[in-house]
Design a protein around this motif. Structure first.
Motif, mmCIF file in Angstrom:
data_model
loop_
_atom_site.group_PDB
_atom_site.id
_atom_site.type_symbol
_atom_site.label_atom_id
_atom_site.label_comp_id
_atom_site.label_asym_id
_atom_site.label_seq_id
_atom_site.Cartn_x
_atom_site.Cartn_y
_atom_site.Cartn_z
ATOM 1 N N UNK A 159 -16.731 -15.702 -65.188
ATOM 2 C CA UNK A 159 -16.878 -14.584 -64.251
ATOM 3 C C UNK A 159 -16.143 -13.347 -64.733
ATOM 4 N N UNK A 160 -14.981 -13.570 -65.337
ATOM 5 C CA UNK A 160 -14.191 -12.436 -65.832
ATOM 6 C C UNK A 160 -14.981 -11.684 -66.912
ATOM 7 N N UNK A 161 -15.616 -12.452 -67.792
ATOM 8 C CA UNK A 161 -16.438 -11.814 -68.835
ATOM 9 C C UNK A 161 -17.548 -10.965 -68.205
ATOM 10 N N UNK A 162 -18.153 -11.496 -67.132
ATOM 11 C CA UNK A 162 -19.248 -10.742 -66.491
ATOM 12 C C UNK A 162 -18.709 -9.455 -65.870
ATOM 13 N N UNK A 163 -17.586 -9.564 -65.158
ATOM 14 C CA UNK A 163 -16.987 -8.380 -64.530
ATOM 15 C C UNK A 163 -16.573 -7.360 -65.586
ATOM 16 N N UNK A 164 -15.957 -7.855 -66.655
ATOM 17 C CA UNK A 164 -15.493 -6.927 -67.705
ATOM 18 C C UNK A 164 -16.674 -6.264 -68.423
ATOM 19 N N UNK A 165 -17.771 -7.012 -68.530
ATOM 20 C CA UNK A 165 -18.937 -6.417 -69.187
ATOM 21 C C UNK A 165 -19.420 -5.213 -68.379
ATOM 22 N N UNK A 166 -19.493 -5.395 -67.051
ATOM 23 C CA UNK A 166 -19.940 -4.292 -66.183
ATOM 24 C C UNK A 166 -18.924 -3.152 -66.242
ATOM 25 N N UNK A 167 -17.645 -3.502 -66.231
ATOM 26 C CA UNK A 167 -16.577 -2.480 -66.285
ATOM 27 C C UNK A 167 -16.728 -1.613 -67.540
ATOM 28 N N UNK A 168 -16.984 -2.262 -68.674
ATOM 29 C CA UNK A 168 -17.114 -1.516 -69.930
ATOM 30 C C UNK A 168 -18.432 -0.746 -69.978
ATOM 31 N N UNK A 169 -19.522 -1.412 -69.558
ATOM 32 C CA UNK A 169 -20.842 -0.758 -69.672
ATOM 33 C C UNK A 169 -20.900 0.518 -68.840
ATOM 34 N N UNK A 170 -20.253 0.504 -67.662
ATOM 35 C CA UNK A 170 -20.276 1.706 -66.809
ATOM 36 C C UNK A 170 -19.040 2.575 -67.047
ATOM 37 N N UNK A 171 -18.177 2.146 -67.957
ATOM 38 C CA UNK A 171 -16.949 2.875 -68.290
ATOM 39 C C UNK A 171 -16.128 3.176 -67.023
ATOM 40 N N UNK A 172 -15.969 2.142 -66.227
ATOM 41 C CA UNK A 172 -15.334 2.326 -64.912
ATOM 42 C C UNK A 172 -13.893 2.812 -64.999
ATOM 43 N N UNK A 173 -13.231 2.504 -66.127
ATOM 44 C CA UNK A 173 -11.839 2.934 -66.252
ATOM 45 C C UNK A 173 -11.726 4.454 -66.313
ATOM 46 N N UNK A 174 -12.793 5.096 -66.794
ATOM 47 C CA UNK A 174 -12.715 6.551 -67.000
ATOM 48 C C UNK A 174 -13.626 7.376 -66.105
ATOM 49 N N UNK A 175 -14.646 6.740 -65.539
ATOM 50 C CA UNK A 175 -15.616 7.513 -64.747
ATOM 51 C C UNK A 175 -15.271 7.443 -63.256
#
Ligand code: BGC
Length: 383
Positions: A159-175
């Motif tokens: 599950x963590x991999x799935x969440x992190x994939x979405x986090x990176x794909x949408x660049x949630x840390x910066x957007x």
């Protein structure tokens, strides 16, 4: 009397009855209703004393369980064990009666991938009464002392991999977003589904709370514990497709953009991709990020076609190998190797567990993972 001796005696008695009956091979109903011979006698001179290992799998309807069953059966036969492999069409009562039959036949060890992790306590009480050891395969069995070991993939990490994939794909840390996401969870009766959701939601929920992610359907669990409210019973593609279609029709009809779908596995992702297609989404930059798990062939083809973003691959051959090793260790009285003795509390006890690491697969590493390891040939994937 040692465990081996007692079980061998019981197994011998049961085997004699069986052989007197018809042949040293039993017939059973398969998922699709066909009659198939799924039991076998031990190969001669193997590494074991020919103990009978009952293997209870949930369903043939998912590619992975077919692979799990056949890999494990082949490994155990190679080692000289007898096996009785059964699939239960995702029906709990059918699985219980299959396990009862395995006990009656004199099984020494049961390997069980449960359908409903809370429904097996009574039958495992019977098994324990006969000294049968039980390995929970992939899915934990809850509410009983009578499960000895558990072998699985690191479910939280999936599950963590799935969440992190979405986090990176949408660049949630910066957007700042907001981005629209629709989360799904697995079957409410499957203990694994809780871990998959928690792993993903621990990454994504903080962004929902900050308003960077929005869930237009409102199907947004306020905490990991509420995962069952968005669970898809039986993990079926059809139910996931219907649910996604309903959400799209009700909340996205006015042109609202869907940016990501958290799907816990490949069977759900297949249904979700169908719903997206039905609503007119086509592969390309506007296609939502869509996660998955298992590395099923249809989903890898969807990844190649741009209809799914990733899958978390669980090499079922590794799980089968580990369980075959556990069987050997139990049968020979050796110490059973585990690597987690704290995470998997089944309500009665912490079940000693061996966790195998899962692997993220995207379009970019299909060759280096699935093909290089021989899980698929390039031709299987049209490459
Ligand atoms: C398994 C997944 C599978 C799902 C549906 C889970 O318990 O861990 O690999 O996709 O069941 O069968």
């Amino acid at each position: 009397m040692s465990w081996n001796w007692k079980r061998a005696a019981a197994g011998f008695a049961a085997a004699s009855v069986l052989m007197a009956g018809m042949a040293a091979c039993s017939s059973s109903r398969t998922d699709d209703g066909a009659t198939a011979s799924e039991s076998s006698t031990a190969a001669e001179g193997g590494g074991s004393g020919g103990e009978l290992i009952g293997i209870a799998m949930p369903t043939r309807s998912l590619e992975r369980w077919n692979k799990d069953g056949s890999n494990l059966e082949a490994l155990l036969k190679e080692k000289g064990y007898s096996t009785n492999l059964q699939y239960a069409d995702n029906k709990v009562d059918q699985q219980i009666s299959q396990i009862q039959n395995m006990i009656n036949e004199g099984a020494n060890i049961l390997v069980i991938a449960s359908i409903d992790g809370t429904a097996l306590a009574p039958i495992l009480e019977t098994a324990a009464g006969q000294g049968i050891k039980v390995i929970a395969y992939d899915r934990l069995i809850n509410g009983t002392d009578n499960v000895d070991y558990y072998a699985t993939f690191d479910n939280y990490q999936v599950g963590k991999f799935q969440g992190e994939y979405i986090e990176t794909a949408l660049d949630l840390k910066n957007q700042a977003g907001p981005f629209n996401i629709e989360p799904f969870a697995g079957s409410p009766d499957d203990n694994n589904a809780k871990f998959f959701f928690a792993g993903a939601w621990d990454v994504l929920l903080p962004y929902v709370e900050k308003g960077v992610l929005k869930v237009p359907s409102g199907k947004s669990p306020a905490s990991d514990d509420e995962w069952q409210s968005i669970g898809i019973p039986g993990w079926t593609s059809e139910a996931a497709q219907n649910e996604m279609t309903t959400r799209l029709n009700s909340f996205y009809a006015g042109g609202t953009k869907l940016d990501a779908v958290l799907s816990p596995n490949d069977s759900l992702a297949l249904g979700i991709a169908q719903a997206l297609e039905g609503a007119g989404y086509t592969p390309g930059p506007d296609y939502p990020v869509l996660t998955g798990q298992d590395g099923d062939q249809a989903n890898v083809l969807n990844i190649i076609a741009g209809k799914q973003s990733m899958t978390v691959w669980k090499d079922t051959r590794e799980l089968a190998k580990r369980v075959a090793t556990m069987v050997d260790e139990i049968a020979s009285g050796a110490t059973v190797e585990v690597n987690d003795e704290k995470t998997y509390d089944n309500g009665n006890k912490i079940v000693p567990t061996f966790l195998i690491p899962p692997v993220v697969v995207t379009k970019d590493n299909i060759q280096d993972t699935l093909i290089a390891s021989g899980f698929y040939t390039a031709a299987d994937l049209g490459l």
